[in-house]
Structure formats: structure tokens, C-alpha cells
Design a protein around this motif. Structure first.
Motif, short mmCIF file in Angstrom:
data_model
loop_
_atom_site.label_atom_id
_atom_site.label_comp_id
_atom_site.label_asym_id
_atom_site.label_seq_id
_atom_site.Cartn_x
_atom_site.Cartn_y
_atom_site.Cartn_z
N GLY A 48 0.80 -1.21 0.00
CA GLY A 48 0.00 0.00 0.00
C GLY A 48 0.83 1.26 0.00
O GLY A 48 0.31 2.34 -0.22
N SER A 49 2.14 1.14 0.28
CA SER A 49 2.96 2.34 0.34
C SER A 49 3.66 2.63 -0.98
O SER A 49 4.48 3.52 -1.06
CB SER A 49 4.01 2.21 1.45
N LYS A 50 3.34 1.87 -2.03
CA LYS A 50 3.97 2.17 -3.32
C LYS A 50 3.53 3.55 -3.77
O LYS A 50 2.42 4.02 -3.45
CB LYS A 50 3.63 1.11 -4.36
N THR A 51 4.38 4.23 -4.49
CA THR A 51 4.10 5.59 -4.93
C THR A 51 3.20 5.54 -6.14
O THR A 51 3.63 5.16 -7.23
CB THR A 51 5.40 6.34 -5.26
N LEU A 52 1.96 5.95 -5.98
CA LEU A 52 1.01 5.92 -7.09
C LEU A 52 1.18 7.18 -7.95
O LEU A 52 1.12 7.11 -9.17
CB LEU A 52 -0.42 5.84 -6.57
N CYS A 53 1.40 8.32 -7.31
CA CYS A 53 1.64 9.57 -8.03
C CYS A 53 3.07 9.99 -7.77
O CYS A 53 3.39 10.47 -6.67
CB CYS A 53 0.67 10.66 -7.56
N ASN A 87 4.46 12.71 -5.16
CA ASN A 87 4.87 11.81 -4.07
C ASN A 87 3.69 11.40 -3.19
O ASN A 87 3.72 11.53 -1.97
CB ASN A 87 5.97 12.46 -3.22
N VAL A 88 2.65 10.87 -3.83
CA VAL A 88 1.46 10.44 -3.10
C VAL A 88 1.39 8.91 -3.18
O VAL A 88 1.39 8.33 -4.26
CB VAL A 88 0.18 11.06 -3.69
N SER A 89 1.31 8.27 -2.02
CA SER A 89 1.31 6.81 -1.97
C SER A 89 -0.09 6.26 -2.22
O SER A 89 -1.10 6.97 -2.07
CB SER A 89 1.81 6.32 -0.61
N GLN A 90 -0.14 4.99 -2.56
CA GLN A 90 -1.42 4.31 -2.72
C GLN A 90 -2.18 4.29 -1.40
O GLN A 90 -3.40 4.43 -1.37
CB GLN A 90 -1.20 2.87 -3.22
N ARG A 91 -1.44 4.14 -0.30
CA ARG A 91 -2.07 4.13 1.02
C ARG A 91 -2.79 5.45 1.29
O ARG A 91 -3.94 5.46 1.77
CB ARG A 91 -1.01 3.88 2.09
N ALA A 92 -2.16 6.58 0.95
CA ALA A 92 -2.79 7.88 1.18
C ALA A 92 -4.02 8.06 0.31
O ALA A 92 -5.04 8.62 0.75
CB ALA A 92 -1.77 8.99 0.90
N ILE A 93 -3.95 7.57 -0.93
CA ILE A 93 -5.10 7.70 -1.83
C ILE A 93 -6.26 6.84 -1.33
O ILE A 93 -7.42 7.28 -1.31
CB ILE A 93 -4.69 7.32 -3.27
N CYS A 126 -2.51 14.53 -6.19
CA CYS A 126 -2.25 13.45 -7.13
C CYS A 126 -3.02 13.68 -8.44
O CYS A 126 -4.14 14.19 -8.43
CB CYS A 126 -2.64 12.10 -6.53
N GLY A 127 -2.40 13.33 -9.55
CA GLY A 127 -3.05 13.47 -10.85
C GLY A 127 -3.13 14.87 -11.39
O GLY A 127 -3.77 15.10 -12.42
N THR A 128 -2.47 15.83 -10.73
CA THR A 128 -2.57 17.22 -11.18
C THR A 128 -1.39 17.66 -12.03
O THR A 128 -1.40 18.78 -12.56
CB THR A 128 -2.67 18.17 -9.97
N GLN A 129 -0.38 16.81 -12.16
CA GLN A 129 0.79 17.19 -12.96
C GLN A 129 0.76 16.44 -14.30
O GLN A 129 0.08 16.86 -15.21
CB GLN A 129 2.08 16.90 -12.19
N CYS A 130 1.44 15.30 -14.39
CA CYS A 130 1.44 14.59 -15.67
C CYS A 130 0.17 13.78 -15.88
O CYS A 130 -0.19 13.45 -17.01
CB CYS A 130 2.68 13.70 -15.80
N GLY A 131 -0.51 13.39 -14.80
CA GLY A 131 -1.78 12.67 -14.91
C GLY A 131 -1.65 11.18 -15.15
O GLY A 131 -2.66 10.49 -15.31
#
Length: 905
Positions: free
Chosen positions: A845-850, A854-860, A879-884
Motif C-alpha cells: 500500500g505504500s507504493k508511490t502511485l503519483c 509523491n502520493v502513496s497508494q495508502r494515502a489515496i 495526485c493526478g494534477t501534474q502529468c496525470g
């Protein structure tokens, strides 16, 4: 020094994004998208936005290194000695064995000026056509498709066509990962015009499919049958442009006779799709006001790659969907300047200015311009053929520049044998850590991104000026300068007393000489210069002398650069891939890209945060396939093809159909023992000579490797990687990666059938810094279990678990959190290595999704549990606000969370 900004371009894919390099004239400090560049308008993907983090000097080649005999180590040299030695060996080899006894293997990452210098060196000075590019592995089938269907290797479209099209077909490309900036542009266009139809053709359900109105999950390698089936329906339903066909094409009669047999029922069976899906696809292609196709490696990397390209272009010719806004066949280039390489003739069968090496008139034109008597008529060797002749001993001196064949070529066992057997290998490279560097007798340090000047051409034929921000480190030099210096030394031996062919002092001089070879050709660049691009901005060719702007689209008048001005329908039947599933190899292996890595990871593999999303090679299998093989996610298997074997972890992935397997192409021997391309096959298309990297027969076998090792160490990750990777060679399975953002660290996971000798573990511990100092240790020699943790200033800085590794995720979490509490000490002194209770048992769950924010899957997931939707997650977490690139995955998490709620209601 004051902070400065230099406008340049990104060095990754063929989108050709403009970047602003922030620097202090000595170091690159940051990077951002260039709002003024028409390829990206300021946007960057996760790879481009981290370019400033990939300049680790520990990975760079900083000075020439020379090996004076096989089996000896390279020693530091100076430029004069190194290049004189190379010139002497090349001259002696040519004198004794002829010009075709030497070869050059170069790269789609070179600048146009670098390419031109190499071409003139090989063909005009040495007298050989043995010069090929790694673009042979990615775009050569597209070259053949364009040339024989339309008359010239010229993508006719512009990026703005993505926004203008009514029907977009994406074939064999996970565009969301491979060309994310263009995919974002398509996403935005779809959101503005929901009626736009998007078709994705891919055996795998990728992130790109999340945008699709129709996903055709065809069986691998069946594209030609699909396109013929679509054309069959277009003709049957009269969804064709008969006026366009009559006025501007030829060859339809033969093609009609061929596709008559490709009935919907037959095509559906061959491709593994439904008849209804085929009809829907054909209807959208045939009735949409504008139709655009986009494709990449899934079409090109095939023994039928040329046929696939032409069969797709046939659909555009039949419907008249070319030469107007929102329409046309549009190949997506894999490398930043593969287009520039094609323009300068940097494939063994080409010459500068879109000429053919086999054409005597073309050879004479170039020879006259260069001032030499003639150019070689003997056919040059393509990449696969070249390394076969290196292996057989016919090629005795090989110059490799800016590419990593010991990772990227198929059938790695044969390629490495060839490199080992070659009497003299020169590697001109910015990174000394690549797999190929180990085979180099002479290593020449090259300047890298942000350190050199020149030009590149992107997928839409747009030429950008690549500007230098800082000086190259150490003694590294620009590629063109190295090539010119070597050529000047070599011509003193081969053409003594004659005027130099290489009187170049700047990259602009190279460009200005080269562009005259394009005058009057389909790609006429005679009106372009570095200075003009600085004045007008990046421009699309053709841009002839006197022009005031570039050319957004080609063939608006329906006239094509063929002998009679007509485009050609190409009639070739469907032919199956070389390695179909059988009893011995019942799985079809497909390879592809990760979101945050690029090619062989020579550059992205130096930035720890780019491993945050995926940090090890994993074989994706359908859940039914895992069940059939009695496997669990995370198990290790022996993956075998007809060429070799690697050991890799497996994962459950229902985006892959049963009978298929997927493995990312980036992992070479540096990060995964053996590397992915140990498995892939060298069979190639007879016209394009592009290998079938996408389609290999494989089988799984269980492995019993009970003894496991896990290690983590902070600090100089490149140095740790360099010293620890050889020590891991004794293990059956080895996977290395980087982790961390603020505190980069090296991760090692290894396994063997039995415990290694104690001396090996001690050597590993020495490199990890786990012998002396603030080290907590527990050893159980009887059970071959040991655990060591280094704690400095209250936090973990190094870990080594040996024997079994149940606590690795828990320890990695403690390291990430920067704490080392009493619970850790109690665990360390206990005989078992399992973590206490269920605390921190997994880091999944701590993998970096964004990666951008630097937003982790756990935070999302936590945000979703609080009721946040996509917009709420963007606003609160960024998350999702830069490259998407993370948005498709976030959407899937939102859907997965909503499903149980829907079931209850």
C-alpha cells in the motif's frame, strides 16, 4: 552563482517535449515543462519531470578507459592516446580484412548532428554500409510501411490531430505509459467531445484501455487479419471513398481479391474477438468524419511488422482518411531522435535525405556532395545480422554509441557471446554502468542531456534545438565531437595528404552541411538552421529555403511521393508469429513498458523515486494461469524460452488473457539476473529486419529456493549497486532496485536452493557497512539464518536478512518512517525472523502511485475511505494534477471501493 534557465528538449520518448533546465552554470538544479513548446505546452510526464535527478556522477563515464588485452581490466587513458589507439586498430583491420570487417551500432538518442557525423564516417571514409541504429528495434517496420504505401518515410499528421479527430484507433501501444503527454492531450479532447470514439487494439487491458469506447483484446500477432477483416466490411458496406481511391491510389483490385476471404467469422476466430466487436470497429472507422490511427511497438516489433503497418495504412487509403485535419496514419516514435536518424540515413539500408543505399543514383548523389569517388554498394548489416557476424568473427572491430545492446537486443546469450568474442569493442557512452560497458575494450565518455548542443526531430516531424545548459562532467565530450576527432585521425591513415572530410568545429556546421542533402527531397530542411529555430521556435519539415513556417500536414493535395504520385494499396496475407503456443511452450510472452522507467534504465535507473511505482521485475499472469500452475502471487518461477531461462516473481493480473504472460522490457542483467531479453527471439521481418521482441513462446517451471536474502542500504546507491551486484552472482535469483526519495537506498532480493558460504555473506555485510559500528545482529548458523540492522541517529540505515525474509516489509516500513524503536530490538534478539504480530507486514500500500506529487497508494485509499472522489483527491493530495499518469489507476481504486457499496444497496 545565480540561477539560470535554458530552454531545451527532453531526452526520452519521441513526443519531443520542451523543457526548461534550471542550473547555476555548473549543476542542473531542476527541470520544468516549456509552456512555449508546441509539443507539450509546459506539461511533462513523471520521467521528464525528474530529469534533474538522473545526473548521478557515480554512474557517469568521466574519462577514457582502455583495455590493452582481453581478460585485462580497463585503465584510465587520455583522449589522444585512446583515439589514436582506436584509429590504429580500425585502420589496420580495414587494411587486412576490408571495410566491411568493421561496423557501427548507434542510437535513436543521438542528436541529428551526431548521426550525420557517424554516417559520413562509415560510408564516405571507412567505405562500409555496416552502420545501424537501435531504431531498427523500434521503428524500422514503420519506415517500410510509410515508404511502400505512401512513397516516403514521412508521418503525415500533427499532434493537434489528436484533438480534431472523430475516431482514434490506438494499436499496439500503451500510450498512457509510453507517450503520456500525448495521451493526456487525447484524454482532454475526449472529455471536451465525449462523442469522439476511441478504439484500443491490444492483447492486454492496459491503462490506455480505460479511455476506450471499444477494446479489442486480439490474440498477439493477429493484427494483419484484423485490418483485412475491417477492410472486408468497409468494402461490403460501401464505407469507402471511391473518388479518393480512383484519383489518388492504385492496387485496390489485388487487395480486394485478398480480403474477400477475410470474412467476419474467420477474422473473429483468428483474432479471438467477437463478430460484433469487429463490426462496431469497422463502422466507426468507416462512418466517422475523421479517422486517426496511432501505433507503436505492438505493430512494429514483429516478423510481420511491415505487413501490419501497410495493412493499417490501407484502411486510411480506402476511406480517404489522410491529408486532412484529424485524419491519417501516425506512428508514435519510441526514442527522442529516431526520426532524425531516419532522416540522416542511420539505418544500414538508408542514406541521408531519405535515400536508399541500394539505389545507385542515390549513392552517386551523396558521393558527389561529400567529394568522394563512390559510396559502398554492398548491403549493410541490420542490427540482428550485425551481431551475428560479430559472433562469427567476420566483424572484428565494433563501435557502439549511446545504446546498450547487452540489455536491449533479443537473444541476449548470443549477443553477449558476440561482444565477448569481438577483438575490439568501442563504447561511446555517458553512463559507465550499462550492461554493455563490461564488454568495452575502449570506453569513451560522452556528454549527456543538458550538456550538448544540436537538434532532434519528434514524431510529428518537428525539429527542436537542443541547447547546452552546463559543461559535461570530467572529460566527457559531445558525441559529434568524439566522432569527428576519431574520423580526423582515421582519415590520416586511410586518406593521407587529402583534404579533410571532417572540418567541423560546431554542431551547427554539421547541420548546415547535412541539410543540403535534403534540398528538393520530401523532407526538405534547406530553410532550417539552429538560429532560425531560436527565432521562430520548433518547426515541422518540410521547411524549404524561403519558407516562413513549417508544414503541419502532408498530402493535402492527394499527391504522394511515388513514381506516379499515387499511394499504393499493399496486399499481403496474414502470417502467424514465429513462435505459436505449443505443448512445450504453452504461454506467449509479451513485453512492454512501465510508467516511470525508460528503455534499459541507464538513466532512469539512477533516480530512486522512479522505482516507487514498480520496484522489481514481475511476470503478470491471469489468475486462471496462476491456479493452473499452482502458484501464489509473489512466488518465484523459472521462465524458459527456446533461448534461455530467467527466474522471476509472478503476480496475478486479470488484464492478461489466459495463455499469455507479460513482462516489462526494462530489466537487464544489472537489475535482474539474466535480464528479460534472455528470453526474446531474434527472428525478424524480412523487409524491415525488425525483430519479433513482442512475441516469444515460454513455459513456467516451479523453483525451490528456500534460502532467501533481503538487503537495504542507504547512501551512494550507484556505488553500492556496482559493488554488490557481482557478489550476488552466486545466487539463483537476484533482483535489485532503488527506493526512497529523500534518502535513496539500494534494495536487494535474492534466493538460492542452499545457503551460501559464510565468506560471501561476510563480503556482502562489509559492503553494507554491517560488520562494525552501531550494528544490531543475530545469527543462527545451525539454521543458516541471520539478521543485521545498522542504526544511526535513531533510525535504520542498512538491513540484511539471510535465510528467510518474513520481516522485510516490516523493516522497510520502519526504514521509510525513519524510526528504530524498542520493538525492533526485541524482534532482533528473537530466534524467528517474522515481524511482531501483524505490524507493517506489507509495503504494497505504500507504493508511490503519483510520482510527481509523491502520493502513496495508502494515502489515496485513505482519502477514498473518507469519501473523496477524483476531484477531491486531486485537490487534497495533489495526485493526478501534474502529468496525470496516475489517474487511470486512481479511477480503478475508486471503482473497486464503490463496488461493495453498490452490491449492498
Amino acid at each position: 552563482m545565480s540561477r539560470q534557465t535554458t530552454a531545451s528538449t527532453c531526452c526520452y520518448c519521441g513526443v519531443g517535449c520542451g523543457v526548461l533546465i534550471e542550473h547555476d552554470d555548473e549543476r542542473i538544479l531542476g527541470v520544468s515543462g516549456d509552456p512555449a513548446h508546441p509539443a507539450n505546452f509546459g506539461k511533462l510526464c513523471s520521467k521528464g519531470s525528474t530529469l534533474h535527478l538522473t545526473g548521478d556522477l557515480a554512474a557517469r563515464a568521466l574519462y577514457p578507459e582502455l583495455r590493452l588485452g582481453k581478460g585485462l581490466s580497463r585503465a584510465r587513458s587520455d583522449w589522444d592516446s585512446a583515439l589514436d589507439h582506436a584509429a590504429s586498430i580500425f585502420a589496420d583491420t580495414i587494411a587486412e580484412h576490408g571495410p566491411d570487417s568493421v561496423a557501427f551500432y548507434i542510437s535513436g538518442q543521438l542528436l541529428t548532428e551526431d548521426y550525420y557525423a557517424f554516417n559520413k564516417l562509415a560510408r564516405a571514409l571507412v567505405g562500409t554500409n555496416n552502420i545501424d541504429s537501435n531504431s531498427r528495434l523500434c521503428m524500422s517496420s514503420a519506415v517500410v510501411g510509410y515508404k511502400r504505401s505512401l512513397g516516403a518515410d514521412a508521418p503525415p499528421c500533427s499532434y493537434e490531430d489528436l484533438e480534431l479527430s472523430d475516431c482514434v484507433m490506438i494499436v499496439g501501444s500503451n500510450m498512457a505509459y509510453a507517450h503520456p503527454i500525448l495521451f493526456r492531450r487525447l484524454e482532454e479532447a475526449k472529455s471536451r467531445r465525449p462523442q469522439m470514439k476511441i478504439i484500443v487494439i491490444d492483447p492486454r487491458r492496459t491503462d490506455t484501455c480505460d479511455l476506450a469506447d471499444l477494446h479489442l483484446a486480439i490474440l498477439p500477432g493477429t493484427d494483419v487479419a484484423l485490418f483485412h477483416g475491417i477492410l472486408h466490411l468497409l468494402l461490403w458496406e460501401d464505407w469507402v471513398d471511391r473518388d479518393f481511391i480512383k484519383a489518388h491510389t492504385e492496387g485496390l483490385a489485388d487487395l480486394k481479391n485478398l480480403v474477400r476471404d477475410y470474412t467476419p467469422a474467420m477474422v473473429a476466430q483468428i483474432c479471438g474477438i467477437s463478430v460484433e466487436q469487429l463490426h462496431q470497429c469497422a463502422e466507426w472507422v468507416g462512418t466517422s468524419p475523421s479517422f486517426l490511427s496511432l501505433w507503436c511497438m505492438g505493430l512494429n516489433q514483429s516478423t510481420a511488422g511491415s505487413a501490419k503497418n501497410s495493412a493499417l495504412i490501407n484502411l486510411h487509403l480506402a476511406t480517404g482518411q489522410i491529408g486532412r485535419p484529424g485524419a491519417g496514419p501516425f506512428s508514435l516514435t519510441g526514442q527522442p531522435n529516431a526520426m532524425g536518424g531516419r532522416e540522416t540515413g542511420s539505418l544500414s539500408n538508408l542514406l541521408p535525405g531519405h535515400r536508399d543505399a541500394a539505389n545507385a543514383e542515390h549513392r552517386a548523389e551523396v558521393a558527389r556532395y561529400w567529394g568522394v569517388e563512390q559510396l559502398p554498394a554492398t548491403t549493410g548489416l541490420s542490427a540482428i545480422e550485425l551481431f551475428e557476424q560479430v559472433r562469427s568473427g567476420k566483424i572484428k572491430a565494433l563501435w557502439i554509441a549511446c545504446t546498450n545492446p547487452a540489455q536491449s537486443m533479443p537473444d541476449q546469450t548470443a549477443v553477449r557471446d558476440a561482444l565477448q568474442a569481438c577483438p575490439f569493442v568501442v563504447l561511446q557512452e555517458a553512463f559507465r554502468t550499462t550492461e554493455t560497458a563490461a564488454f568495452a575494450d575502449l570506453l569513451l565518455p560522452a556528454a549527456s542531456w543538458g550538456e550538448k548542443e544540436g537538434s532532434v526531430t519528434n514524431s510529428e516531424r518537428r525539429i527542436s534545438h537542443v541547447r547546452r545548459a552546463i559543461a559535461a562532467p570530467g572529460e566527457a565530450r559531445p558525441d559529434w565531437a568524439i566522432t569527428v576527432d576519431f574520423a580526423q585521425r582515421l582519415e590520416k591513415r586511410l586518406r593521407p595528404g587529402r583534404p579533410s572530410l571532417f572540418a567541423f568545429e560546431t554542431s551547427a556546421q554539421l547541420f548546415d552541411e547535412y541539410k543540403q542533402l535534403t534540398r528538393g527531397r520530401d523532407l526538405d530542411l534547406s530553410g532550417i538552421s539552429h538560429a532560425l529555430i531560436d527565432q521562430l521556435g520548433p518547426q515541422q519539415w518540410p521547411f524549404p529555403e524561403g519558407a516562413s513556417s513549417g508544414t503541419p500536414r502532408l498530402y493535402l493535395d492527394g499527391i504522394f511521393p511515388t513514381d506516379n504520385g499515387r499511394a499504393r494499396f499493399v496486399a499481403e496475407p496474414y502470417r502467424a508469429a514465429k513462435e505459436l503456443r505449443d505443448a512445450r511452450y504453452p504461454l506467449t510472452l509479451n513485453t512492454g513498458r512501465l510508467r516511470d522507467q525508460w528503455h534499459g534504465m541507464s538513466r532512469t535507473g539512477t533516480a530512486a523515486q522512479l522505482f516507487g511505482h514498480v520496484n522489481e521485475a514481475v511476470l503478470s499472469l491471469h489468475p486462471d494461469e496462476l491456479h493452473r500452475h499452482r502458484l501464489q502471487a509473489g512466488d518465484l518461477v523459472s521462465l524458459k524460452s527456446r533461448r534461455g531461462t530467467i527466474i522471476v516473481a509472478v503476480d496475478s493480473d486479470d488484464s492478461v488473457r489466459p495463455g499469455q504472460a507479460f513482462l516489462p522490457m526494462h530489466w537487464g542483467d544489472r537489475f535482474l539476473k539474466g535480464g528479460v531479453n534472455t528470453l526474446t527471439q531474434p527472428a525478424f521481418d524480412p523487409l524491415s529486419k525488425q525483430p519479433e521482441l513482442k512475441h516469444s513462446g515460454v513455459r513456467l517451471e516451479p523453483v525451490n529456493l528456500p534460502w532467501q536474502l533481503f538487503a537495504l542500504v542507504e547512501g551512494n546507491v550507484q556505488q553500492h549497486l556496482e559493488t554488490l551486484r557481482p557478489l550476488c552472482e552466486a545466487f539463483s535469483y537476484v533482483s535489485l532496485s532503488l527506493t526512497g526519495r529523500e534518502r535513496p537506498a539500494l534494495l536487494i532480493r535474492a534466493a538460492s536452493a542452499v545457503a551460501p558460504e559464510p565468506q560471501l555473506l561476510q563480503a556482502i555485510d562489509e559492503q553494507l557497512g554491517l560488520i562494525e559500528g552501531p550494528v544490531l545482529a543475530y545469527d543462527d548458523p545451525r539454521r543458516s539464518i541471520g539478521k543485521r540492522v545498522r542504526i544511526e541517529n535513531g533510525r535504520i540505515t542498512a538491513i540484511r536478512l539471510a535465510g528467510e525474509t518474513l520481516a522485510r516489509h516490516w523493516l522497510q516500513n520502519l526504514w521509510l518512517e525513519g524510526r528504530a524503536d524498542e520493538q525492533l530490538r526485541r524482534w532482533l534478539l528473537a530466534p524467528l525472523s517474522a515481524p511482531p504480530g501483524n505490524v507493517g507486514a506489507s509495503v504494497g500500500g505504500s507504493k508511490t502511485l503519483c510520482n510527481c506529487m509523491n502520493v502513496s497508494q495508502r494515502a489515496i485509499c485513505a482519502g477514498i475511505e473518507r469519501g473523496l472522489d477524483l476531484q477531491g483527491l486531486k485537490q487534497e493530495l495533489g495526485c493526478g494534477t501534474q502529468c496525470g499518469s496516475c489517474v487511470p489507476e486512481i479511477k480503478r481504486l475508486l471503482v473497486a471501493t464503490a463496488q461493495p457499496v453498490a452490491a449492498v444497496s
